[in-house]
Design an enzyme around this catalytic site. Structure first.
Site, PDB file in Angstrom:
ATOM      1  N   GLU A 216       0.859  -1.196   0.000  1.00 20.75           N
ATOM      2  CA  GLU A 216       0.000   0.000   0.000  1.00 20.75           C
ATOM      3  C   GLU A 216       0.884   1.230   0.000  1.00 20.75           C
ATOM      4  OE1 GLU A 216      -2.254  -0.117   3.618  1.00 20.75           O
ATOM      5  OE2 GLU A 216      -2.935  -2.161   3.215  1.00 20.75           O
TER       6      GLU A 216
ATOM      7  N   LYS B  54       2.240   4.590   1.684  1.00 14.75           N
ATOM      8  CA  LYS B  54       2.371   5.120   3.040  1.00 14.75           C
ATOM      9  C   LYS B  54       2.038   6.607   2.970  1.00 14.75           C
ATOM     10  CE  LYS B  54       5.481   5.108   7.015  1.00 14.75           C
ATOM     11  NZ  LYS B  54       4.982   6.343   7.539  1.00 14.75           N
TER      12      LYS B  54
ATOM     13  N   ASP C 151       1.487  10.358   4.182  1.00 11.53           N
ATOM     14  CA  ASP C 151       2.263  11.171   5.117  1.00 11.53           C
ATOM     15  C   ASP C 151       1.364  12.220   5.771  1.00 11.53           C
ATOM     16  OD1 ASP C 151       4.350  12.105   6.528  1.00 11.53           O
ATOM     17  OD2 ASP C 151       5.316  13.162   4.882  1.00 11.53           O
TER      18      ASP C 151
ATOM     19  N   TYR D 104      -6.920   0.186   7.643  1.00 16.03           N
ATOM     20  CA  TYR D 104      -6.838  -0.870   8.664  1.00 16.03           C
ATOM     21  C   TYR D 104      -8.165  -0.960   9.393  1.00 16.03           C
ATOM     22  CZ  TYR D 104      -4.407  -3.512  12.413  1.00 16.03           C
ATOM     23  OH  TYR D 104      -3.980  -4.454  13.300  1.00 16.03           O
TER      24      TYR D 104
ATOM     25  N   CYS E   6      27.111  45.297   6.780  1.00 13.61           N
ATOM     26  CA  CYS E   6      25.803  45.009   6.197  1.00 13.61           C
ATOM     27  C   CYS E   6      25.876  45.117   4.677  1.00 13.61           C
ATOM     28  CB  CYS E   6      24.766  45.989   6.742  1.00 13.61           C
ATOM     29  SG  CYS E   6      23.154  45.776   5.966  1.00 13.61           S
TER      30      CYS E   6
ATOM     31  N   CYS F 226      18.563  51.371   7.088  1.00 13.89           N
ATOM     32  CA  CYS F 226      18.929  50.231   6.236  1.00 13.89           C
ATOM     33  C   CYS F 226      17.669  49.822   5.467  1.00 13.89           C
ATOM     34  CB  CYS F 226      19.451  49.116   7.136  1.00 13.89           C
ATOM     35  SG  CYS F 226      19.840  47.594   6.258  1.00 13.89           S
TER      36      CYS F 226
HETATM   37  S1  IVH Z   1      -0.735   0.441   8.950  1.00 14.71           S
HETATM   38  C1  IVH Z   1      -0.372  -1.584  13.070  1.00 14.71           C
HETATM   39  N1  IVH Z   1      -0.820   1.487   6.548  1.00 14.71           N
HETATM   40  O1  IVH Z   1       2.495   5.373   9.114  1.00 14.71           O
HETATM   41  C2  IVH Z   1      -0.099  -0.943  11.777  1.00 14.71           C
HETATM   42  N2  IVH Z   1       0.036   2.831   8.325  1.00 14.71           N
HETATM   43  O2  IVH Z   1       5.063   5.184  10.452  1.00 14.71           O
HETATM   44  C3  IVH Z   1      -0.885   0.280  11.579  1.00 14.71           C
HETATM   45  N3  IVH Z   1       0.660   5.115   7.644  1.00 14.71           N
HETATM   46  O3  IVH Z   1       1.232   5.237  12.400  1.00 14.71           O
HETATM   47  C4  IVH Z   1      -0.424   1.140  10.503  1.00 14.71           C
HETATM   48  N4  IVH Z   1       0.099   4.913   5.529  1.00 14.71           N
HETATM   49  O4  IVH Z   1      -0.017   6.689  10.652  1.00 14.71           O
HETATM   50  C5  IVH Z   1      -0.479   1.679   7.839  1.00 14.71           C
HETATM   51  N5  IVH Z   1      -0.998   2.297   4.393  1.00 14.71           N
HETATM   52  C6  IVH Z   1      -0.674   2.485   5.659  1.00 14.71           C
HETATM   53  C7  IVH Z   1      -0.159   3.719   6.125  1.00 14.71           C
HETATM   54  C8  IVH Z   1       0.206   3.836   7.472  1.00 14.71           C
HETATM   55  C9  IVH Z   1       0.565   5.731   6.457  1.00 14.71           C
HETATM   56  C10 IVH Z   1       1.182   5.755   8.870  1.00 14.71           C
HETATM   57  C11 IVH Z   1       0.420   5.451  10.136  1.00 14.71           C
HETATM   58  C12 IVH Z   1       1.440   4.858  11.059  1.00 14.71           C
HETATM   59  C13 IVH Z   1       2.707   5.411  10.503  1.00 14.71           C
HETATM   60  C14 IVH Z   1       3.894   4.598  10.920  1.00 14.71           C
END
Ligand code: IVH
Length: 687
Positions: free
Chosen positions: A125, A127, A129, A236, A425, A449
């Site tokens: 998936e 990640k 931010d 999740y 300056c 200035c």
């Molecule tokens: S799963 C127990 N999936 O990344 C596992 N987290 O660095 C729960 N995050 O605290 C997290 N994209 O805030 C999961 N596709 C994704 C995510 C993700 C961003 C974040 C989340 C987590 C942090 C950890």
């Protein structure tokens, strides 16, 4: 018999609960989100039906029912129940909110994969931010939205989450209790718009969308949250009796239920497939509307997840791969210097232009002398420039000796020479000073200035100061170049002919500017004091000073001892104020402003409210009020010498307790013996 009765009654009881929820939501959509979903007529019909049912079942009485918001003016009373809360309810997570193990190389990913059962499928998936959030659903209704907090407990920010259009408030055909976890984000576009607005209003900029989302999620004003435009992706599901035996299918089900689940998700069965996903999204993510910083890999099978288990902080069944920050090697052509409004001299790297994360970069801040020395930077060096989570590109290191970088052997005369910070300056030639303990070099020539002079005028006319419409930064720079403006007092000597003769201005702009200048003479004393731009005297401090010293004449003669008795005014600010009035040039400016008719003292009504009735008292405000808004109470506390504080502690003198005061605050107050004061009692204190 009894059974039969309760069977007959049951649907009505459920209808009462459903109507209360529906009307509460309708109120919220109407008053807070400005996004009504029911017509007035539908609303009234439902309200009447609820009133009838409640009359029929008096044992179902609930003072929080939408029928019970007092007052004959329904709209007013409905809105009243929705005033922003004192803070957020703290909620213990039912399942701790963990983080993820991070990895930065494909080798680490391969090591992790090797430790998994041979037949393990991996869901890849994106990640996201942003900030993690846990949405609690009870009987299909969204009942809480809890931030990660410390992982064990977080803040319930449900009112803010409800501003996100894609988050369902109700879902049908779902388990009785479950949580959806995911990420709250501010899309790039909203982030950029927000920063543009902040720039115009001279408020500090957010460094990246994550900081902006975090600041937004903690606002107490859902209308503003909605205006900023958060979004959310869920990744999740947690709870009991959940669908499917694997993560992927579970999320697909969630999507069918109406949850915002990303399409960027794939079941992979080999390292090659994982690699392909990573390299595809490392490029493609640049076209996404939100920030991503990596890929999350999760074991698909839930039983396998369970047997892999958790460490104290992270699941063993998941890992994050973080995209490398984009970096490039380029030549540091020249170091130039920028002088800011307060005289701070900032070195700037001028680079051979490079393309980084979709934007052209040719300048980067070098912060201060110490930064340059710590990297041992010299003009002509080849430097690595990086753009990661932060929006601002930064120089991270020097490549001293490579084929492409002869660097220190540079032949050009200027280049390759040891770096020396200028002693004078770059704008006005005045010798620079470095205040002990500070990293910055400063030009002390405040009133002679150019960038400092222009900066002072720009500050003076800004919205929170004199708010002079039509006189923006560019116009001020133009007037400065034309010799029409040198300091803030010159503003009141501007003539229409002088302005109108300038190219791109003309009669209409001139009238507009002059009208703004005339109107500024009515700006109250506290804001004038802020507008003067005395170092470290910000908006709030100026207000507090202006309350104690109700005219410029009394302030001018204030001693350091008197000044430091004011809340927020320490030795340094007091010194800055006395130094300001010791400078003849400032006294002349103040005199000219006074002669021009600028307000230099508080009006009688402003002075009237001031008393010492609450001097030395720390007061917490909690709940909603009938006579004044929370902000008005905050002002009243300050005007009477008290201090408004956010949380209850032993030092709290009392709580100004309105209706629906937070239960946590009440409990805490009781346990440490902090008294509660009602709205009426409080107003009586000020009489
Ligand atoms: S799963 C127990 N999936 O990344 C596992 N987290 O660095 C729960 N995050 O605290 C997290 N994209 O805030 C999961 N596709 C994704 C995510 C993700 C961003 C974040 C989340 C987590 C942090 C950890």
């Amino acid at each position: 018999m009894g059974d039969l009765f309760s069977q007959i009654e049951q649907p009505e009881r459920e209808e009462i609960l459903a109507l209360r929820k529906e009307l509460e939501d309708a109120n919220y959509r109407y008053y807070v989100l400005n996004m009504p979903t029911l017509s007035d007529r539908e609303f009234d019909e439902k309200m009447r039906r609820l009133q009838d049912l409640e009359a029929q079942y008096p044992d179902m009485f609930d003072k929080n029912s939408p029928t019970q918001h007092v007052g004959s003016d329904l709209a007013e009373s409905k809105a009243k129940g929705r005033k922003p809360k004192a803070g957020f309810e703290q909620v213990a997570h039912r399942y701790p909110m963990l983080s993820l193990a991070n990895s930065y190389s494909l080798d680490e990913i391969q090591d992790w994969l090797r430790k998994l059962p041979a037949d393990a499928e991996i869901v890849c998936e994106l990640k996201y931010d942003g900030l993690s959030i846990s949405l609690w659903y009870e009987n299909g209704n969204l009942v809480k939205a809890v931030t990660r907090g410390d992982g064990q407990k977080g803040d319930n920010v449900i009112d803010n989450i409800k501003t996100i259009a894609t988050v369902p408030w109700h879902v049908d055909g779902v388990p009785a209790h479950f949580e959806m976890r995911g990420e709250v984000l501010l899309p790039w576009e909203s982030f950029e718009r927000l920063n543009r607005e902040r720039e115009e209003q001279e408020e500090p900029l957010f460094a990246n969308p994550r900081n902006a989302a975090s600041g937004t999620l903690k606002l107490l004003d859902p209308k503003e949250v909605k205006r900023r435009g958060l979004t959310c992706y869920l990744y999740y599901m947690l709870g009991e009796d959940l669908p499917a035996d694997n993560h992927f299918d579970r999320l697909q089900t969630a999507k069918q239920w109406g949850f915002p689940v990303s399409d960027a998700m794939k079941v992979c069965r080999s390292l090659d497939e994982v690699n392909a996903f990573i390299s595809y999204w490392d490029k493609e993510r640049k076209n996404l509307p939100v920030a991503t910083d990596g890929i999350v890999l999760k074991v698909n099978n839930l039983q396998q997840q369970q047997s892999l288990g958790y460490t104290a902080k992270t699941p063993r069944w998941a890992i994050a791969y973080k995209f490398p920050a984009e970096r490039q090697l380029t030549k540091l052509r020249q170091i130039t210097y920028q002088v800011g409004r307060t005289g701070v001299v900032t070195p700037v790297a001028n680079l051979d232009p490079i393309q980084l994360s979709g934007t052209m970069v040719q300048r980067a801040t070098l912060h201060n002398e110490d930064f340059i020395r710590s990297l041992d930077l010299r003009e002509g060096d080849m430097v690595w420039v990086e753009k990661g989570g932060e929006i601002i590109p930064k120089i991270v290191s020097v490549e001293h000796q490579t084929a492409s970088s002869p660097s220190r052997d540079a032949t050009e005369t200027q280049e390759g020479q040891a770096f020396v910070f200028p002693t004078n300056c770059p704008e006005c030639g005045t010798p620079l000073v470095r205040v002990e303990g500070e990293a910055a070099w400063r030009c002390p020539n405040e009133s002679g200035c150019a960038p400092q002079q222009i900066g002072k005028i720009v500050h003076f006319v800004s919205r929170k100061a004199m708010n002079i419409d039509g006189l923006g930064e560019e116009t001020i720079e133009l007037f400065f170049r034309e010799g029409m403006l040198r300091n803030i007092a010159d503003i009141y000597d501007l003539h229409k002919e002088d302005i109108a003769r300038l190219e791109r201005l003309g009669d209409k702009s001139a009238d507009n500017i002059l009208a703004g200048i005339t109107a500024s003479k009515q700006v109250p004393w506290a804001r004038v004091l802020f507008a003067l731009g005395i170092r470290m005297v910000g908006e709030t401090t100026a207000k507090k000073i202006a309350r104690r010293f109700t005219s410029i004449d009394t302030l001018q003669w204030a001693t350091k001892e008197e000044l430091t008795t004011i809340d927020d005014v320490g030795d340094q600010i007091a010194d800055n104020i006395t130094a300001y009035f010791l400078d003849m040039r400032n006294l002349e400016i103040v005199n000219r402003l006074r002669q021009a008719g600028v307000t230099m003292e508080a009006t009688e009504t402003e002075q009237e409210v001031v008393s010492d009735a609450l001097a030395g008292k720390s007061i917490v405000i909690s709940g909603t009020f009938a006579h004044h808004s929370r902000d008005e109470y905050k002002d009243l506390i300050e005007a009477h010498g008290g201090k408004n504080v956010g949380s209850v502690s032993k030092k709290t003198s009392f709580i100004l307790a309105g209706e629906n005061m937070g239960p946590e605050k009440r409990k805490k107050a009781e346990s440490i013996g902090v008294p509660l004061v009602t709205e009426e009692e409080f107003l009586a204190m000020l009489q």
